[in-house]
Scaffold this active site. Structure first.
Site, PDB file in Angstrom:
ATOM      1  N   THR A 121       1.408  -1.440   0.373  1.00  0.00           N
ATOM      2  CA  THR A 121       0.065   0.017  -0.149  1.00  0.00           C
ATOM      3  C   THR A 121       0.899   1.366   0.227  1.00  0.00           C
ATOM      4  O   THR A 121       2.062   0.716   0.973  1.00  0.00           O
ATOM      5  CB  THR A 121      -0.526  -0.086   1.671  1.00  0.00           C
ATOM      6  OG1 THR A 121      -1.901   1.305   1.273  1.00  0.00           O
ATOM      7  CG2 THR A 121       0.261  -0.716   2.658  1.00  0.00           C
ATOM      8  N   ASP A 122       0.490   2.407  -0.362  1.00  0.00           N
ATOM      9  CA  ASP A 122       1.283   3.565  -0.464  1.00  0.00           C
ATOM     10  C   ASP A 122       1.085   4.257   0.957  1.00  0.00           C
ATOM     11  O   ASP A 122       2.030   4.980   0.973  1.00  0.00           O
ATOM     12  CB  ASP A 122       0.018   4.539  -1.315  1.00  0.00           C
ATOM     13  CG  ASP A 122      -0.618   4.806  -1.622  1.00  0.00           C
ATOM     14  OD1 ASP A 122      -2.032   4.789  -0.303  1.00  0.00           O
ATOM     15  OD2 ASP A 122      -1.195   5.878  -2.025  1.00  0.00           O
ATOM     16  N   GLU A 123       0.373   4.116   2.009  1.00  0.00           N
ATOM     17  CA  GLU A 123      -0.099   3.937   3.264  1.00  0.00           C
ATOM     18  C   GLU A 123       1.367   4.048   3.703  1.00  0.00           C
ATOM     19  O   GLU A 123       1.868   4.679   4.832  1.00  0.00           O
ATOM     20  CB  GLU A 123      -1.316   3.918   3.569  1.00  0.00           C
ATOM     21  CG  GLU A 123      -2.067   4.196   3.224  1.00  0.00           C
ATOM     22  CD  GLU A 123      -3.492   3.398   4.789  1.00  0.00           C
ATOM     23  OE1 GLU A 123      -4.657   3.422   4.361  1.00  0.00           O
ATOM     24  OE2 GLU A 123      -2.674   3.671   6.188  1.00  0.00           O
ATOM     25  N   TYR A 146      -1.646  -0.125  11.085  1.00  0.00           N
ATOM     26  CA  TYR A 146      -2.098  -0.873  10.196  1.00  0.00           C
ATOM     27  C   TYR A 146      -0.783  -0.638   8.875  1.00  0.00           C
ATOM     28  O   TYR A 146      -0.430  -1.576   8.300  1.00  0.00           O
ATOM     29  CB  TYR A 146      -2.794  -0.333   8.704  1.00  0.00           C
ATOM     30  CG  TYR A 146      -3.346  -0.735   7.794  1.00  0.00           C
ATOM     31  CD1 TYR A 146      -3.398  -1.849   7.300  1.00  0.00           C
ATOM     32  CD2 TYR A 146      -3.041  -0.031   6.412  1.00  0.00           C
ATOM     33  CE1 TYR A 146      -3.308  -2.633   5.849  1.00  0.00           C
ATOM     34  CE2 TYR A 146      -3.455  -0.554   5.320  1.00  0.00           C
ATOM     35  CZ  TYR A 146      -3.525  -1.897   4.660  1.00  0.00           C
ATOM     36  OH  TYR A 146      -3.466  -1.647   3.301  1.00  0.00           O
ATOM     37  N   LYS A 150       2.222  -2.855   7.446  1.00  0.00           N
ATOM     38  CA  LYS A 150       2.669  -3.345   5.563  1.00  0.00           C
ATOM     39  C   LYS A 150       3.248  -2.650   5.216  1.00  0.00           C
ATOM     40  O   LYS A 150       4.377  -3.200   4.728  1.00  0.00           O
ATOM     41  CB  LYS A 150       1.793  -2.438   4.673  1.00  0.00           C
ATOM     42  CG  LYS A 150      -0.141  -2.820   5.033  1.00  0.00           C
ATOM     43  CD  LYS A 150      -0.405  -4.884   4.632  1.00  0.00           C
ATOM     44  CE  LYS A 150      -0.807  -4.280   3.481  1.00  0.00           C
ATOM     45  NZ  LYS A 150      -0.120  -5.836   2.741  1.00  0.00           N
TER      46      LYS A 150
END
Ligand code: NAD
Ligand code: DAU
Length: 332
Positions: A121-123, A146, A150
């Site tokens: 994810t780009d998070e 989260y 990741k």
């Protein structure tokens, strides 16, 4: 090609499986609150497709699945994917996203699986200041359990390339939307609430920016990375459509014929990232992939799908989801 897909009963994994018309697929999924086999009804009786219920943290079950299916490739979607849940209850997030990825990597190493795509994810980049768009070398600055889980799993996957020379690529996608998304994430929650004339909870001032990617564009990008991505490389996948949340929600109000009277500004999410923005130039140059869905068209298609599938929403919104809804929004 034989692909072991983890998390294939979830939103993106099920779209990836439905969209694949050639591979033999084993869907390995624990069926948490987010896993829904109804999402796979269009392919359920196809002889190319099999489902196996299992936990990616269960090394023996994962090993048995590899032994039996002998996959050529793994596409690893399985995760606890919701930021708010990770804030309320981080333990399963760390367990599945980090330890579960470790289990999958170990099994792929043992079974000498030829290809592994780790879906991330780009998070992991955290909030990106204007006017930057993060590329794949941008530092990892995570804000939530989260995103930290990741980022940890991304680094673990890349370490298996560096150390064991495994053929692993990592993808980092922006916010997905489309049919079959669990109505806890912004777009499906707002559509489902608007259709039921419930209030639409906007966190903080609603000016946080997200880049929206139609789920089928995400799936075609993952297929491109699976086929053409290089080992040890990370690829951003974005929709090139960054919008403040409040604009997205106002578009949903318009598409559902509801008014701004439904808007409800609520306490902000702790550690809320202000802006996500990535560049997908590397993926486009490496594979020729491009996002094809225009956001307004994609949003209309998504609203139409939720309107036509109210029974799906009703079934998903019962039980455990209701408990979570109360826990997250009750005190706001
Ligand atoms: P989802 O929550 O809809 O589905 C997750 C699936 O994983 C479910 O079917 C669930 O049953 C399964 N699962 C969870 N824990 C498991 C375990 N321990 N063992 C086996 N299966 C398990 O998630 P999604 O939105 O489809 O996201 C899929 C992947 O894409 C995740 O890795 C997520 O981090 C990543 N991602 C999501 C988005 C997004 O906007 N949704 C964007 C970028 C990246
Ligand atoms: O960027 C990719 C990520 O996008 C994925 O890795 C995650 O799996 C996915 O859940 C998503 O994370 P976000 O936190 O950005 O998505 P969410 O839909 O939860 O929230 C989007 C924005 O909307 C965010 O700024 C918070 C806000 N929001 C969300 C909800 C659920 C609200 O204002 N109200 C809400 O009720």
């Amino acid at each position: 090609m034989k692909i072991l897909v983890t998390g294939g009963a979830g939103f993106i994994g099920s779209a990836f499986i439905r969209n694949n018309s050639t591979a033999h697929i084993l869907n390995f999924d624990k069926l948490t609150y987010a896993g829904n086999l109804e999402n796979l009804l269009p392919i359920a009786s196809n002889p190319r497709y099999r489902f196996l219920r299992g936990d990616i943290c269960d090394a023996a079950a994962v090993d048995a699945a590899f032994e039996d299916f002998q996959p050529d490739a793994v596409v690893h979607f399985a995760a606890e994917s919701h930021v708010d849940r990770s804030i309320h209850s981080p333990a399963p997030v760390i367990q599945t996203n980090f330890n579960g990825t470790f289990t999958m990597l170990e099994a792929a190493r043992k079974h000498k699986t030829e290809r592994f795509v780790h879906v991330s994810t780009d998070e992991v980049y955290g909030s990106i200041p204007e006017p930057l768009d993060a590329d794949e070398s941008y530092p990892l600055r995570t804000s939530s359990p989260y995103s930290a889980s990741k980022a940890g799993s991304d680094l673990l996957a890349l370490s298996y390339f560096t150390t064991y020379k495994m053929n692993i690529s990592v993808t980092r996608a922006s916010n997905n939307y489309g049919p079959y998304q669990f109505p806890e994430k912004l777009i499906p929650l707002m559509i489902a609430n608007a259709l039921e004339n419930k209030s639409l909870p906007i966190y903080g001032d609603g000016m946080q920016i997200r880049d929206w990617l139609y789920v089928d564009d995400h799936c075609s990008a993952i297929q491109s990375v699976l086929e053409k991505g290089q080992a040890g490389e990370v690829y951003n996948i974005g929709g090139s459509r960054a919008l403040p949340n409040i604009e997205v929600v106002k578009k949903i109000l318009a598409a559902t014929g509801r008014t701004e009277a439904l808007l409800s500004y609520v306490t902000d999410r702790p550690g809320h990232d202000r802006r996500y923005a990535i560049t997908t130039a590397k993926l486009e140059a490496a594979t020729g992939w491009k996002a094809t869905m225009d956001f307004e068209q994609g949003l209309t298609a998504t609203v139409d799908w939720y309107k036509a599938n109210q029974p799906w929403v009703d079934r998903v919104r019962s039980g455990e989801y209701q408990d979570f809804y109360q826990q997250n929004y009750g005190a706001r």
